[in-house]
Design a protein around this motif. Structure first.
Motif, PDB file in Angstrom:
ATOM      1  N   MET A   1       0.830  -1.213   0.000  1.00  0.00           N
ATOM      2  CA  MET A   1       0.000   0.000   0.000  1.00  0.00           C
ATOM      3  C   MET A   1       0.865   1.265   0.000  1.00  0.00           C
ATOM      4  N   ASN A   2       1.935   1.224   0.825  1.00  0.00           N
ATOM      5  CA  ASN A   2       2.830   2.378   0.865  1.00  0.00           C
ATOM      6  C   ASN A   2       3.493   2.637  -0.469  1.00  0.00           C
ATOM      7  N   ARG A   3       3.809   1.556  -1.183  1.00  0.00           N
ATOM      8  CA  ARG A   3       4.436   1.708  -2.500  1.00  0.00           C
ATOM      9  C   ARG A   3       3.476   2.398  -3.477  1.00  0.00           C
ATOM     10  N   VAL A   4       2.219   2.005  -3.409  1.00  0.00           N
ATOM     11  CA  VAL A   4       1.225   2.618  -4.300  1.00  0.00           C
ATOM     12  C   VAL A   4       1.081   4.099  -3.976  1.00  0.00           C
ATOM     13  N   ARG A   5       0.999   4.399  -2.668  1.00  0.00           N
ATOM     14  CA  ARG A   5       0.883   5.803  -2.260  1.00  0.00           C
ATOM     15  C   ARG A   5       2.089   6.618  -2.715  1.00  0.00           C
ATOM     16  N   SER A   6       3.275   6.052  -2.539  1.00  0.00           N
ATOM     17  CA  SER A   6       4.483   6.773  -2.931  1.00  0.00           C
ATOM     18  C   SER A   6       4.546   6.970  -4.438  1.00  0.00           C
ATOM     19  N   ALA A   7       4.186   5.919  -5.193  1.00  0.00           N
ATOM     20  CA  ALA A   7       4.209   6.032  -6.653  1.00  0.00           C
ATOM     21  C   ALA A   7       3.233   7.104  -7.123  1.00  0.00           C
ATOM     22  N   LEU A   8       2.032   7.114  -6.519  1.00  0.00           N
ATOM     23  CA  LEU A   8       1.034   8.124  -6.884  1.00  0.00           C
ATOM     24  C   LEU A   8       1.526   9.519  -6.522  1.00  0.00           C
ATOM     25  N   SER A 213       1.978  11.002  -0.011  1.00  0.00           N
ATOM     26  CA  SER A 213       3.225  10.235  -0.034  1.00  0.00           C
ATOM     27  C   SER A 213       3.500   9.529   1.291  1.00  0.00           C
TER      28      SER A 213
END
Length: 302
Positions: A1-8, A213
């Motif tokens: 989930m954190n990866r998705v948030r960071s990518a976005l 982020s």
């Protein structure tokens, strides 16, 4: 989930960075180019700029000399200059230019020049916006007609036979040709449409990127370094535009055009320089604070 948030978050940050050059330019255009009073306030002080005064004086002198009947001017010139010309044609022409130069210098050094210059700048601003916002543009120029008329009136008062009035002469500096305006129109209309809304949108995108982020320091780095690079792009673009403008201008007009261009873009150049310096500086401060915070958290455990 954190990866998705960071990518976005990083994607949003990149979009904000890509829009920053246009946002900086649109903010400047809205505040300076589109506002007549701010335009006149910005270029009005050029009435005391030596390059501008000299360029105007040279143009007025050449135009005024062409209006005087040299054959009928000798007696008046002798009275003005206090010298016997002896009927020599070449000497009379030289004396005429000297007499005209004295009058021109007096006019551009008087209280008449600043308000006449400001009025000319208002007319130039109206021409420029009309040309940039329409489908086809005529040449944009600085009209020196009122100043030329003041010179001709003074010459007539001194007994020199002036053959025409200022309305019959082309007393204008060209600022931009119709071809140059055709090239600039599309870019201006994009910037004009963006207005002050785009800088606000970019700021909101940056805020959203930081809120979303999971790695805010990385996101902040993208935004701050990207902002600095965007400002460099703006700064380089201004330099390239200046070079292109002056390369295409007649040699006699370059000093005046350079002075006008430099004072008009000065605020945008200062803003770009501020962003170039502030972006990396803020990032360094954030990194130092982060490191300091990390040390303080480790000290109790030790």
């Amino acid at each position: 989930m954190n990866r998705v948030r960071s990518a976005l978050a990083h994607l949003i940050a990149v979009v904000a960075v890509l829009l920053m050059p246009l946002a900086l330019t649109s903010a400047w255009s809205s505040e300076v180019v589109n506002d007549e009073d701010r335009w006149v306030e910005t270029v009005g002080p050029l009435a005391t700029d030596p390059d501008v005064v000299n360029a105007v004086a040279v143009r007025l002198e050449d135009l005024a000399v062409a209006t005087v009947d040299v054959g009928g001017a000798e007696r008046a010139l002798e009275d003005i200059l206090g010298a016997d010309l002896g009927g020599a044609g070449a000497r009379t022409e030289q004396a005429l230019r000297e007499a005209v130069r004295q009058v021109v210098v007096r006019v551009v050094s008087s209280d008449v020049f600043p308000p006449a210059w400001e009025e000319a700048m208002r007319a130039t601003h109206t021409q420029l916006l009309r040309a940039l916002r329409s489908d086809s543009g005529a040449e944009v120029s600085v009209d020196l007609g009122p100043l030329l008329q003041a010179v001709l009136d003074s010459l007539s008062e001194q007994g020199l036979p002036v053959t025409v009035d200022a309305s019959g002469l082309d007393a204008a500096f060209s600022v931009a040709s119709s071809g140059e305006l055709d090239q600039a129109r599309a870019g201006y209309q994009v910037v004009d449409a963006a207005g002050l809304g785009l800088p606000v949108a970019v700021a909101l995108l940056a805020a959203v990127a930081l809120l979303v982020s999971a790695r805010r320091m990385v996101t902040a780095g993208i935004l701050l370094v990207g902002a600095a690079l965007s400002a460099v792009v703006v700064w380089l673009g201004l330099g390239a535009a200046r070079t292109l403008l002056l390369d295409r201008a007649p040699t006699a007009d370059r000093n005046l055009l350079a002075a006008m261009y430099d004072v008009l873009v000065a605020d945008l150049e200062r803003l770009a320089l501020l962003v170039v310096v502030a972006g990396p500086a803020v990032l360094v401060v954030l990194l130092l604070l982060r490191r300091l915070g990390g040390r303080r958290r480790r000290e109790p455990a030790a």
